[in-house]
Design an enzyme around this catalytic site. Sequence first.
Site, PDB file in Angstrom:
ATOM      1  CG  HIS A   1      -4.886  -5.403   5.124  1.00 17.60           C
ATOM      2  ND1 HIS A   1      -4.698  -4.031   5.095  1.00 17.60           N
ATOM      3  CD2 HIS A   1      -4.972  -5.693   3.835  1.00 17.60           C
ATOM      4  CE1 HIS A   1      -4.676  -3.732   4.140  1.00 17.60           C
ATOM      5  NE2 HIS A   1      -4.810  -4.563   3.145  1.00 17.60           N
TER       6      HIS A   1
ATOM      7  CG  ASN B   1      -8.593  -4.609  -3.563  1.00 15.33           C
ATOM      8  OD1 ASN B   1      -7.691  -5.147  -3.050  1.00 15.33           O
ATOM      9  ND2 ASN B   1      -9.538  -4.031  -2.987  1.00 15.33           N
ATOM     10  CG  HIS B   2      -6.354  -0.605  -2.874  1.00 15.80           C
ATOM     11  ND1 HIS B   2      -6.641   0.304  -1.876  1.00 15.80           N
ATOM     12  CD2 HIS B   2      -6.849  -1.672  -1.908  1.00 15.80           C
ATOM     13  CE1 HIS B   2      -7.429   0.131  -1.192  1.00 15.80           C
ATOM     14  NE2 HIS B   2      -7.312  -1.048  -0.760  1.00 15.80           N
TER      15      HIS B   2
ATOM     16  CG  ASP C   1      -4.159  -4.003  -2.674  1.00 12.11           C
ATOM     17  OD1 ASP C   1      -4.348  -3.979  -3.879  1.00 12.11           O
ATOM     18  OD2 ASP C   1      -4.925  -4.380  -1.736  1.00 12.11           O
TER      19      ASP C   1
ATOM     20  CG  HIS D   1      -2.332  -1.017   0.854  1.00 15.87           C
ATOM     21  ND1 HIS D   1      -3.366  -0.493   0.219  1.00 15.87           N
ATOM     22  CD2 HIS D   1      -2.237  -2.241   1.387  1.00 15.87           C
ATOM     23  CE1 HIS D   1      -3.916  -1.718   0.373  1.00 15.87           C
ATOM     24  NE2 HIS D   1      -3.475  -2.692   1.046  1.00 15.87           N
TER      25      HIS D   1
ATOM     26  CG  HIS E   1      -5.157  -9.120  -4.096  1.00 11.96           C
ATOM     27  ND1 HIS E   1      -4.004  -8.649  -3.237  1.00 11.96           N
ATOM     28  CD2 HIS E   1      -6.032  -8.196  -3.901  1.00 11.96           C
ATOM     29  CE1 HIS E   1      -4.584  -7.564  -2.752  1.00 11.96           C
ATOM     30  NE2 HIS E   1      -5.666  -7.366  -2.971  1.00 11.96           N
TER      31      HIS E   1
ATOM     32  CG  HIS F   1      -8.280  -8.383  -0.641  1.00 12.61           C
ATOM     33  ND1 HIS F   1      -8.167  -7.208  -0.763  1.00 12.61           N
ATOM     34  CD2 HIS F   1      -9.418  -8.710  -0.213  1.00 12.61           C
ATOM     35  CE1 HIS F   1      -9.410  -6.980  -0.461  1.00 12.61           C
ATOM     36  NE2 HIS F   1     -10.098  -7.730  -0.132  1.00 12.61           N
TER      37      HIS F   1
END
Length: 706
Positions: free
Chosen positions: A247, A128-129, A60, A22, A217, A245
Amino acid sequence: MSTINSQDDENTFKILIATDIHLGYLEKDPVRGNDTFVTFNEILEHAQKNEVDFVLLGGDLFHDNKPSRKTVHSCLESLRKYCMGDRPVQFEILSDQAVNFHYSKFPWVNYQDGNLNISMPIFSIHGNHDDPTGADALCALDILSCAGLLNHFGRSTSVEKIDISPILLRKGRTKIALYGLGAIPDERLYRMFVNKQVTMLRPREDEDSWFNLFVIHQNRSKHGATNYIPEQFLADFIDLVVWGHEHECKIAPSQNEQQHFYVTQPGSSVVTSLSPGEAVKKHIGLLHVKGKKMKMQKIALETVRTFHTEDIVLADHPDLFNPDNPKVTQAIQAFCMEKVELILDNAERERLGNPRQPEKPLIRLRVDYAGGFEPFSVHRFSQKYMDRVANPKDIIHFFRRREQKEKKDSDLNFGKLVGRPASEEMTLRVEDLVKQYFQTAEKKGQLSLLTERGMGEAVQEFVDKDEKDAIEELVKFQLEKTQKFLKERCADAEESKIDEEVRKFRESRKKNTDEEDEEVHEAMTRARAHRSEDAVLVSASSDEELMDMGVKGTGDSDDGLPATLSRGRGRARGRARGARGQNLTARGSSRRGRGNTSQESATSSRTYKPVTAPAKNMSILDAFRSLKPEPSLNSSKSYSEDIIDDDSDLEDISIVPSSKVNQRLSSTPSFSKRGSQSQTARGVDFESDEEEFDPFKSTATSRRVK
C-alpha cells in the site's frame, strides 16, 4: 539519448496504472463510507481525460471477497459511465484469446464484442481480497467480466504448475506482452518458484522486440522466511513489473540491480490501515510505451482523505513528564491535545489548496508509554474531536516498546503478539498463529491426525472467506485418507500399533508439501460444494413452504394437517429438486473471431461430482475393524537502457534493442517455454545530461552472462 517525443504518436501506448482501490472499504461509516467510490471515479476521470489506450489494475479492486450490492452497483455505475463510448480502440490483440481468457464463458476482450461499445478497456488481475472462491471458484471480477465491463486475466487454478501466457498487444510498431498473475498464498508461490514450477511463455518470433510488462499481487517486503516473493525470482527478460498488494506509494520505477528490470509500486488509493506507509501521498501512474522505451508520469490523487501520523515517546521528555508525579496523566493528555491541534491546522492549510479533498483528516498519534507511565482514557479524549477528525476513536494508540530479547518458541505469548504495535513492522496471519499454537502446545494438546499447516489454512478460509464447512471438511477428508492408509497397511487392530502407524502417516504427509497442498485444496473444494448444495436445499425448501402456506390459505384439505408436516413435506420435495439441480452438463464456450485477430475455437467443460456427507463419523479403530470396504479417493537478449529525469514528475526509460529484426508476427504467434529462473546475457548502459548523482542518472555499464 532518445526519448518519447510525441505522447500521442500512433506507435505509443498510453496506459493508466493503479492498484489496491479497495471498493467498499468502511462503506457503512457515515464519514468515510464513500471515500473509495469517489477516488475510483477520479482515477477513471484521469484515464478518460488523458485518452489512454487501456487501464491496468493490479488487484484488490474490491475490499471484500463478497462485496455488498451497494459496492457492486457503484462499481458498475462508474465503469459504464467512463468505459463506454464511441472513441475507437487503437490497439489489437495478437495472442489466442481463448488461452488468455480460457476460464470465461466469453473468451475474448470486451471491446471486440459486437454487442458492446467499449471505448476504454480495463485489464485487471485479482488480489487477495477479491480472489476466486466458492464451489465454482468465482470472484467479483468475474461478474464485471461477464457483464463486459472489465477483462479479468492472470488467473491460475493449478497448485502444481503455473504457465503464464501473455496477452500480446500491438499498436503501430509497438508490441507489448502483458503478463499477469493473480494473488496466490505467498508461501505456496514461493515454494513453486524454488521448485521451478512457474514458467513464463514467450513468443517464438522476434521475442526481443516485445516490451514485457508483468502485473503481480504478492508481498514484496519480507514478512517471514517464505511469506513474500523476492524480486530475484522473476524472469530477467521482463522490462517493467507493476507490483500490487503493497500500500505504500512508490510509483517511480526502481531498477533491480540483479535482474535489471524496473519495478513500480503504485500503492493503494485509499487509507486502509493507520500505519506510516499509508501516510505517503497517493499517486497513480500514466505509462507511455513506444518500442522498447517507456516513461512513467506520476498523477497525484486529489480526492484521497489526508492522513497524518506521529510517534511520541514519553521517556524522551523527562523535563515534561515525571512518572512519579500524580498529575502526569493529565500532562500527557494536554501534550497530545496540542499535537492534534497542530496537525489539524496543517491539514486545514493543505486542504485549502485542494477543494476536492474531504474536510476531516485521518490522524494517528502513537504514544509509547514505557517507563512507568499510565495511559489515559482514549474514549474521553476522542469525544473532543468527533466533529473535526474522521477517525476520532482511533486517534490515540498506546503501546510499550519492549526490549529485543531472544526467546524460545515455548515462551511464545499470543496475547503480546496480538497487542504488538504496528511500528514493529510485524504482520500476523491466522494460519501462522494456529501453527505456532500447536507447535508450542503441551503434548496432550498436540495434533495427532491433522497437520498444523492444513488446519491453519482451513481456519484462514473460515475467518477470511466465511467458509463455515472448511474445518469440518478438512477433518473428514484427512480422516478418510488415514482410514484408507491403515486398511492398506493391514496392521493389527491394537491401539498402540494403530497410533504408531497414524503418527508415521502424518509425518510423511508433513514432508510432502505438494501432496498436503492438494489435500487442503480438495477439502476446500468439498466445503464450497457442500455450501452450494445447502443453499440449493434451503432455497427449494423455502419455495415449497411458501407454496404449502398458499394452499392452506385457500381452504383445501390440508387445513387439518399440522404445520410441521407441511414444512417437512416441502423439504422432502426441495431435496429432490436440489439433487437433480446438482447434475450439470458440460458446456462449451463460445467461439468468436473479430477484427484482425484469428482465434481458434476453445471448448471448456466443467463437471461436478455431488459430495455426500457420511451418515456417521466412525473412529479410526472402528473403521479398521469394520469389514465394509472403504471407497478409494481420486484424488537471449542484449539492449541498452537510457533513463531521463528532468526534475519533473516524468521519468523516461529507454530500452533500445541492439539488433533490428524485420520479421512480422503472424496473427496467432507460437510460444516458447522459458523458465522464470533463466537468465541471458545483457548489457545495460545508463546515460545522463546532469552531473548530480541519482540512481536514475548515474553512468554505469554492466554485463551479465549466465
